[in-house]
Scaffold this motif. Structure first.
Motif, PDB file in Angstrom:
ATOM      1  N   GLY A 162       0.813  -1.211   0.000  1.00 24.67           N
ATOM      2  CA  GLY A 162       0.000   0.000   0.000  1.00 24.67           C
ATOM      3  C   GLY A 162       0.845   1.258   0.000  1.00 24.67           C
ATOM      4  N   GLY A 163       1.969   1.214   0.710  1.00 25.04           N
ATOM      5  CA  GLY A 163       2.886   2.348   0.677  1.00 25.04           C
ATOM      6  C   GLY A 163       3.411   2.580  -0.728  1.00 25.04           C
ATOM      7  N   GLY A 164       3.669   1.468  -1.430  1.00 29.21           N
ATOM      8  CA  GLY A 164       4.118   1.579  -2.813  1.00 29.21           C
ATOM      9  C   GLY A 164       3.058   2.191  -3.700  1.00 29.21           C
ATOM     10  N   LEU A 165       1.799   1.786  -3.483  1.00 35.48           N
ATOM     11  CA  LEU A 165       0.690   2.339  -4.266  1.00 35.48           C
ATOM     12  C   LEU A 165       0.514   3.834  -3.987  1.00 35.48           C
ATOM     13  CD1 LEU A 165      -2.045  -0.447  -3.891  1.00 35.48           C
ATOM     14  CD2 LEU A 165      -0.836   0.177  -5.977  1.00 35.48           C
ATOM     15  N   GLY A 166       0.673   4.219  -2.715  1.00 30.62           N
ATOM     16  CA  GLY A 166       0.505   5.622  -2.350  1.00 30.62           C
ATOM     17  C   GLY A 166       1.548   6.507  -2.996  1.00 30.62           C
ATOM     18  N   LEU A 167       2.822   6.088  -2.947  1.00 28.30           N
ATOM     19  CA  LEU A 167       3.886   6.884  -3.559  1.00 28.30           C
ATOM     20  C   LEU A 167       3.792   6.861  -5.079  1.00 28.30           C
ATOM     21  CD1 LEU A 167       6.962   6.063  -1.274  1.00 28.30           C
ATOM     22  CD2 LEU A 167       5.595   8.148  -1.369  1.00 28.30           C
ATOM     23  N   ASN A 168       3.211   5.776  -5.619  1.00 26.00           N
ATOM     24  CA  ASN A 168       2.990   5.719  -7.071  1.00 26.00           C
ATOM     25  C   ASN A 168       1.960   6.770  -7.486  1.00 26.00           C
ATOM     26  OD1 ASN A 168       0.953   4.321  -9.259  1.00 26.00           O
ATOM     27  ND2 ASN A 168       3.099   4.064  -9.802  1.00 26.00           N
ATOM     28  N   ALA A 169       0.879   6.883  -6.712  1.00 25.77           N
ATOM     29  CA  ALA A 169      -0.163   7.869  -7.028  1.00 25.77           C
ATOM     30  C   ALA A 169       0.313   9.290  -6.758  1.00 25.77           C
ATOM     31  CB  ALA A 169      -1.416   7.577  -6.213  1.00 25.77           C
ATOM     32  N   MET A 170       1.174   9.445  -5.745  1.00 29.79           N
ATOM     33  CA  MET A 170       1.614  10.776  -5.346  1.00 29.79           C
ATOM     34  C   MET A 170       2.755  11.300  -6.214  1.00 29.79           C
ATOM     35  SD  MET A 170       2.772  12.118  -1.541  1.00 29.79           S
ATOM     36  CE  MET A 170       3.545  10.552  -1.196  1.00 29.79           C
ATOM     37  N   LEU A 171       3.747  10.427  -6.495  1.00 27.59           N
ATOM     38  CA  LEU A 171       4.957  10.877  -7.178  1.00 27.59           C
ATOM     39  C   LEU A 171       5.269  10.115  -8.467  1.00 27.59           C
ATOM     40  CD1 LEU A 171       7.243  11.152  -4.011  1.00 27.59           C
ATOM     41  CD2 LEU A 171       6.000  13.009  -5.150  1.00 27.59           C
ATOM     42  N   GLY A 172       4.491   9.075  -8.742  1.00 24.21           N
ATOM     43  CA  GLY A 172       4.745   8.292  -9.938  1.00 24.21           C
ATOM     44  C   GLY A 172       5.864   7.275  -9.786  1.00 24.21           C
ATOM     45  N   LEU A 173       6.272   6.983  -8.550  1.00 21.17           N
ATOM     46  CA  LEU A 173       7.338   6.016  -8.304  1.00 21.17           C
ATOM     47  C   LEU A 173       6.858   4.595  -8.578  1.00 21.17           C
ATOM     48  CD1 LEU A 173       8.947   7.275  -4.956  1.00 21.17           C
ATOM     49  CD2 LEU A 173       9.858   7.522  -7.268  1.00 21.17           C
ATOM     50  N   ASP A 174       7.793   3.727  -8.922  1.00 16.47           N
ATOM     51  CA  ASP A 174       7.469   2.312  -9.064  1.00 16.47           C
ATOM     52  C   ASP A 174       6.961   1.800  -7.713  1.00 16.47           C
ATOM     53  OD1 ASP A 174       8.483  -0.677  -8.646  1.00 16.47           O
ATOM     54  OD2 ASP A 174       8.174  -0.369 -10.795  1.00 16.47           O
TER      55      ASP A 174
ATOM     56  N   GLY B 139       8.558   2.345  -3.954  1.00 11.16           N
ATOM     57  CA  GLY B 139       7.777   3.041  -2.940  1.00 11.16           C
ATOM     58  C   GLY B 139       7.578   2.203  -1.696  1.00 11.16           C
ATOM     59  N   GLY B 140       7.400   0.876  -1.879  1.00 11.28           N
ATOM     60  CA  GLY B 140       7.253  -0.015  -0.736  1.00 11.28           C
ATOM     61  C   GLY B 140       8.510  -0.057   0.112  1.00 11.28           C
ATOM     62  N   VAL B 141       9.666  -0.086  -0.525  1.00 13.82           N
ATOM     63  CA  VAL B 141      10.942  -0.109   0.205  1.00 13.82           C
ATOM     64  C   VAL B 141      11.138   1.187   0.980  1.00 13.82           C
ATOM     65  CG1 VAL B 141      13.454  -0.151  -0.046  1.00 13.82           C
ATOM     66  CG2 VAL B 141      12.037  -1.721  -1.386  1.00 13.82           C
ATOM     67  N   ILE B 142      10.804   2.313   0.371  1.00 14.19           N
ATOM     68  CA  ILE B 142      10.919   3.608   1.050  1.00 14.19           C
ATOM     69  C   ILE B 142      10.002   3.654   2.274  1.00 14.19           C
ATOM     70  CG2 ILE B 142      10.461   6.083   0.840  1.00 14.19           C
ATOM     71  CD1 ILE B 142      11.283   5.865  -2.100  1.00 14.19           C
ATOM     72  N   THR B 143       8.782   3.176   2.118  1.00 16.69           N
ATOM     73  CA  THR B 143       7.820   3.157   3.222  1.00 16.69           C
ATOM     74  C   THR B 143       8.327   2.308   4.378  1.00 16.69           C
ATOM     75  OG1 THR B 143       5.976   3.409   1.664  1.00 16.69           O
ATOM     76  CG2 THR B 143       5.455   2.571   3.877  1.00 16.69           C
ATOM     77  N   ALA B 144       8.825   1.118   4.070  1.00 11.31           N
ATOM     78  CA  ALA B 144       9.338   0.216   5.107  1.00 11.31           C
ATOM     79  C   ALA B 144      10.536   0.827   5.822  1.00 11.31           C
ATOM     80  CB  ALA B 144       9.720  -1.121   4.486  1.00 11.31           C
ATOM     81  N   THR B 145      11.401   1.486   5.080  1.00 18.18           N
ATOM     82  CA  THR B 145      12.596   2.105   5.672  1.00 18.18           C
ATOM     83  C   THR B 145      12.217   3.190   6.671  1.00 18.18           C
ATOM     84  OG1 THR B 145      13.872   1.669   3.651  1.00 18.18           O
ATOM     85  CG2 THR B 145      14.741   3.325   5.165  1.00 18.18           C
ATOM     86  N   LEU B 146      11.258   4.024   6.291  1.00 18.85           N
ATOM     87  CA  LEU B 146      10.810   5.087   7.197  1.00 18.85           C
ATOM     88  C   LEU B 146      10.114   4.510   8.427  1.00 18.85           C
ATOM     89  CD1 LEU B 146       9.484   7.677   4.589  1.00 18.85           C
ATOM     90  CD2 LEU B 146      11.582   7.812   5.940  1.00 18.85           C
ATOM     91  N   ALA B 147       9.357   3.418   8.245  1.00 23.78           N
ATOM     92  CA  ALA B 147       8.695   2.774   9.379  1.00 23.78           C
ATOM     93  C   ALA B 147       9.723   2.221  10.360  1.00 23.78           C
ATOM     94  CB  ALA B 147       7.782   1.652   8.885  1.00 23.78           C
ATOM     95  N   ILE B 148      10.795   1.650   9.837  1.00 19.10           N
ATOM     96  CA  ILE B 148      11.866   1.133  10.690  1.00 19.10           C
ATOM     97  C   ILE B 148      12.463   2.263  11.532  1.00 19.10           C
ATOM     98  CG2 ILE B 148      14.235   0.227  10.638  1.00 19.10           C
ATOM     99  CD1 ILE B 148      13.350  -1.526   8.267  1.00 19.10           C
ATOM    100  N   GLY B 149      12.564   3.452  10.929  1.00 23.74           N
ATOM    101  CA  GLY B 149      13.111   4.597  11.651  1.00 23.74           C
ATOM    102  C   GLY B 149      12.303   4.951  12.885  1.00 23.74           C
ATOM    103  N   VAL B 150      10.996   4.661  12.862  1.00 24.21           N
ATOM    104  CA  VAL B 150      10.137   4.954  14.015  1.00 24.21           C
ATOM    105  C   VAL B 150      10.600   4.176  15.240  1.00 24.21           C
ATOM    106  CG1 VAL B 150       7.789   4.736  14.921  1.00 24.21           C
ATOM    107  CG2 VAL B 150       8.159   5.513  12.572  1.00 24.21           C
ATOM    108  N   PHE B 151      11.091   2.963  15.027  1.00 18.80           N
ATOM    109  CA  PHE B 151      11.510   2.118  16.148  1.00 18.80           C
ATOM    110  C   PHE B 151      12.967   2.348  16.552  1.00 18.80           C
ATOM    111  CE2 PHE B 151       7.914  -0.009  14.219  1.00 18.80           C
ATOM    112  CZ  PHE B 151       7.159  -0.356  15.322  1.00 18.80           C
TER     113      PHE B 151
END
Length: 420
Positions: A124-136, A140-152
């Motif tokens: 879903g993170g990948g889909l969101g960044l695809n709709a927002m910025l046109g990313l693959d 987008g999924g990898v970027i989302t997971a990386t930022l989520a890891i930063g929370v912890f």
């Protein structure tokens, strides 16, 4: 669905640590925030994708499935929140007290369902960044997971995320209302189909239930209630009211999204075969800006869901006395593994999100059975509280219904995965 603690971030300063030192006034003050965050974060990527896909597939008849799922959700959460809230014990702890090892067994199933759902959240993170910025979507999924890891791993990031979740929640609600009004759906037909549908599919209802109160989602709100310290028989009214409000808010949002998509579909827009159907629908209703804003909303829902699914699932996999550092490391590994599986599957993100809800719907009857057993037979675990017979009966009937729906949905699950 995120389990972000309304009293602060999910991170090194965990909810379990704060629970012991938070004054009761603070706990009471954060209860409304907990309900709001639970309801809005429940509207994650799976929620949005499932609702969009089934609206396109069933049209106005989907209203009946939403109505049934909301009724079942309320019955489940009334029992789950009351048993866990009155006992003051998490569900896996209750399981081990009923039968040694049972809590760990249920925890394993919940964690497995959480893993499936987290793969969908990363997607879903990948889909969101695809709709927002046109990313693959995979990038987008990898970027989302990386930022989520930063929370912890980074305390400041967790604090920032708490504020962002609230802001995104308001933006999401406003956007849903706006698109619903603009798309001008057939309200009368939707109301009629909610009672007398032209067609009905068991797998659809099971998927909706699984996406709202299935798997780890069943327990995230009640466990958060325990963290606030609002537990015990003296808080029964608060506990019950909170459980119903959270589901009703989620139900209202489900209907708003359904009506928005229905308006687009009935206007003649063809969304069949479109990979990111929800984004296309919002774009058709509100133009290019609408699609980009939708991307922001979907991505925000996705990253909070990644955090929530990982945090709650790991709470079932570790002992309550485990150190914060240990829990965080296990949680990070959980997110990394989810991301790797998502990348290796190569499955369309939409399919993963829909199947994830169906899988959690199949897991629901197992954990719910434990809750009902404690309510019926283990008054000692409820601090002497006499469980209402009417609520227990509603719970049992609902439990039997979830078993029936799950059984009827097994064939449909394979069809969903194959894209049928």
């Amino acid at each position: 669905m995120s389990t972000t603690d309304p009293a602060g971030p999910i991170g090194p300063d965990s909810t379990e640590t704060r629970a012991a030192k938070a004054p009761s006034a603070t706990a009471s003050g954060t209860l409304i925030g907990a309900i709001f965050l639970m309801a809005t974060s429940a509207i994650g990527p799976g929620f949005i994708t499932q609702t969009t896909n089934f609206t396109i597939r069933m049209g106005a008849a989907f209203a009946a499935a939403i109505t049934i799922s909301i009724i079942v959700d309320i019955a489940v959460q009334l029992n789950v929140w009351r048993v866990i809230g009155v006992s003051g014990k998490r569900s896996n702890t209750l399981g081990n007290l009923v039968l040694p090892g049972l809590g760990w067994a249920i925890g394993a199933m919940v964690a497995l369902g959480g893993l499936v759902f987290n793969i969908g959240n990363v997607a879903g993170g990948g889909l969101g960044l695809n709709a927002m910025l046109g990313l693959d979507p995979k990038i987008g999924g990898v970027i989302t997971a990386t930022l989520a890891i930063g929370v912890f791993l980074w305390k400041v990031a967790g604090k920032a995320l708490d504020s962002i979740v609230v802001i995104l929640g308001f933006v999401m609600i406003a956007l849903m209302i706006y698109v619903t009004v603009v798309s001008a759906p057939p309200y009368g037909e939707a109301l009629k189909q909610a009672v007398i549908p032209d067609k009905f599919e068991f797998i659809v209802v099971t998927t909706l239930i699984g996406g709202t109160v299935g798997g780890y989602i069943t327990y995230s709100g009640a466990h958060r209630m325990v963290d606030t310290g609002i537990v015990g028989p003296e808080n029964v009214r608060r506990i019950s009211r909170s459980s119903v409000i959270s589901i009703l808010v989620t139900g209202v949002m489900r209907f708003l999204l359904f009506l928005a998509i229905l308006g687009v579909v009935t206007s003649g827009v063809n969304l069949e075969g479109v990979e990111n159907q929800a984004a296309a629908a919002f774009g058709a209703a509100a133009g290019e800006i609408g699609m980009r804003i939708f991307g922001v909303i979907l991505w925000g829902a996705a990253i909070t869901s990644v955090v929530g699914a990982a945090f709650t699932s790991v709470s079932f996999m570790t002992k309550q006395g485990a150190s914060v550092w240990t829990r965080n490391i296990v949680t990070v590994c959980f997110i990394v593994f989810s991301t790797i599986v998502f990348l290796l599957l190569g499955q369309a993100p939409t399919t993963i999100l829909i199947v994830a809800g169906a899988v959690n719907g199949l897991i629901l009857p197992v954990g719910f059975a434990l809750i009902l057993w404690v309510a019926w037979r283990r008054r000692d675990l409820l601090n002497g509280y006499v469980y209402p017979a009417w609520l227990l009966v509603i719970g049992v009937v609902t439990w039997l219904l979830t078993i029936f729906l799950g059984w009827q949905s097994l064939g449909g699950l394979a069809q969903l995965w194959s894209g049928g």
